[in-house]
Design an enzyme around this catalytic site. Structure first.
Site, short mmCIF file in Angstrom:
data_model
loop_
_atom_site.label_atom_id
_atom_site.label_comp_id
_atom_site.label_asym_id
_atom_site.label_seq_id
_atom_site.Cartn_x
_atom_site.Cartn_y
_atom_site.Cartn_z
N PRO A 88 5.26 -4.45 -1.63
CG PRO A 88 7.37 -3.71 -2.33
CD PRO A 88 6.68 -4.66 -1.37
N GLY A 89 3.68 -3.10 -4.51
CA GLY A 89 3.29 -3.37 -5.90
C GLY A 89 3.39 -2.10 -6.71
NE ARG A 90 -0.73 2.55 -5.55
CZ ARG A 90 -1.98 2.47 -5.99
NH1 ARG A 90 -2.31 3.06 -7.12
NH2 ARG A 90 -2.89 1.81 -5.30
CB CYS A 142 -20.61 4.87 -25.17
SG CYS A 142 -20.33 5.02 -26.94
CE1 TYR A 149 -10.89 1.37 -6.39
CE2 TYR A 149 -8.88 1.55 -7.67
CZ TYR A 149 -9.83 0.77 -7.05
OH TYR A 149 -9.73 -0.59 -7.08
N GLY A 197 0.79 -1.23 0.00
CA GLY A 197 0.00 0.00 0.00
C GLY A 197 0.81 1.27 0.00
#
Length: 466
Positions: A321-323, A393, A364, A278
């Site tokens: 950690p990812g992001r 659309c 988000y 996070g």
């Protein structure tokens, strides 16, 4: 923040090798990147383009077409190394849900990180690509029996149990000769994260076992009563885009007493504590990121202090950690299809991508920046407040609701959106049957395709009902 370098259009191709050398020299660890920069550390701006990994974004757009995703391999690797340096005694586990492909799994494995997966698809893909199963942690609040069986069969290092039914299923699937190592996911009751939909450390949401309600202690006892399961430790994850260390310290204040209670009740000291991920990164100039050095220092100090107070051996720490590893390494490149000026004075810049390749703004209210690339703009050229919108659309298909762009922006121009490495392609859809964009890796002035563009033929092959 982009480092600016002059370069004429005519000299651009001829100077590719020297530009690549300049970029390689400019790449620095992410903890040395100017605070609040949303661009890869080695990004350079010429008078007509932005170069990532030594390659101009407009050149990449010309070669691979748009929309296009660009991933800076050196940036990914340097961020992996930054985590290893900051947390030398911890397990650093990359969260594959942010983005996974064969090359990404390879880079992460080569840099010494583990891999966190949360589905059978991510698991099978990682193992098929050669990632060692023993270095994989498997998550998920609703793992199917088939996914659990695959995890046991492949020899996954840790399975994070998230429900009482999972404990019972795993106890049947695991082998008496090779007990399955598990972590119990606990809910510490700590609120953190940039949006309610991603705050997973609070009560009354779908993940984990509540410490306050006693479910966590119950789950621990059930695991300990299963001889085919081996309890390796506790796991918790608070949410996403957390820029302050405080929530992690609050979590330790609640989890370490649970470790002590487990010791007192069952006579065992659990050897591992996974604090999840996070960790925030800036999406626009001036935004805050989690200070990795501060995080490592304060978390380790608080953990040691609390364990000493409760007379516990300090468990081995893990983070996911990812992001923070892949997000800032990615850039999305779009071509402008139309520009509209409304009666109310708004300027809509419509591009050839949108919510099918980046659903985060719609989900988000995520906020990004954008910049024009591919042509020169005078320093004193007038700017306009623009809204970058997608091609789908939906009125909510807005990529960047507010950004300053050149007032003469027009159809055919290229627009680049940084921090596109995480939760874009991994969450991309086939809405309106618009194929997912390709992904190109760049490094030292060269590019190679990692994921091809999804085509109409791909959709047709799935349509077998006629």
């Amino acid at each position: 923040m982009l480092v600016t370098r002059p370069a004429s259009d005519a000299a651009g191709h001829a100077a590719a090798a020297s530009v690549a050398s300049a970029v390689a020299a400019a790449v620095v660890p992410p903890d040395a990147v100017p605070a609040g920069s949303p661009w890869p550390a080695g990004a350079l701006r010429t008078d007509q383009d932005v170069l990532v990994g030594g390659v101009g974004l407009s050149r990449l757009a010309a070669r691979y077409a748009t929309p296009l995703y660009v991933l800076d391999e050196a940036e990914v690797r340097s961020r992996c190394r930054a985590y290893r340096r900051a947390l030398p005694g911890a397990d650093v586990v990359y969260a594959a849900k942010a983005f996974l492909c064969g090359a990404m799994a390879e880079w992460v494995e080569q840099e010494g990180l583990g891999l966190d997966v949360c589905s059978g698809g991510e698991l099978e893909h990682a193992v098929t690509c050669g990632f060692p199963a023993g270095r994989i942690v498997m998550h998920g609040n609703a793992k199917s029996p088939e996914e659990l069986a695959a995890a046991v069969r492949l020899g996954v290092g840790r399975i994070v149990v998230d429900s009482f039914s999972e404990i019972a299923r795993l106890a049947v699937l695991a082998s008496p000769e090779r007990p399955q190592d598990v972590l119990v996911r606990v809910v510490p009751g700590v609120s953190a994260g940039h949006h309610a939909a991603v705050r997973t450390g609070v009560e009354e949401q779908k993940f984990g076992f509540s410490i306050a309600a006693g479910d966590a202690a119950d789950a621990v006892e059930r695991v300990l009563n299963q001889p085919r399961l081996r309890l390796a430790g506790l796991h918790c994850h608070l949410g996403s885009q957390i820029a302050e260390v405080g929530p992690y310290l609050d979590t330790l204040d609640r989890v370490v007493p649970l470790l002590a209670a487990i010791r007192d009740r069952h006579g065992i000291a659990l050897p591992e504590l996974d604090l999840g991920g996070g960790h925030a990164v800036p999406y626009r100039a001036g935004e805050s990121a989690l200070d990795l050095a501060e995080f490592a220092e304060r978390v380790n100090a608080r953990l040691a202090e609390l364990c000493a107070r409760h007379r516990l051996a300090v468990p081995r720490l893990a983070v996911e950690p990812g992001r923070a590893v892949v997000g800032p390494a990615g850039v999305a490149v779009y071509r402008v299809l139309a520009v509209k000026h409304t009666m109310g004075g708004r300027t809509f810049v419509a591009v050839d991508g949108g919510m099918s390749d980046n659903p985060r703004p719609a989900l988000y209210d995520a906020r990004y920046t954008a910049t024009l690339v591919g042509r020169a703009v005078a320093a004193d050229a007038p700017l306009t407040d623009a809204c970058v919108v997608g091609r789908h659309c939906e009125a909510g298909d807005v990529l960047v609701p507010e950004v300053r762009l050149p007032a003469d922006i027009r159809a055919g121009d290229l627009v680049a959106v940084p921090v596109a490495g995480a939760y874009h392609l991994s969450m991309a859809s086939g809405y309106n049957l618009v194929g997912r964009p390709p992904l190109v890796a760049v490094r030292d002035g060269a590019s190679r395709m990692l994921l091809r563009r999804e085509t109409l033929d791909d959709f047709r092959r799935r349509d077998i009902g006629r």
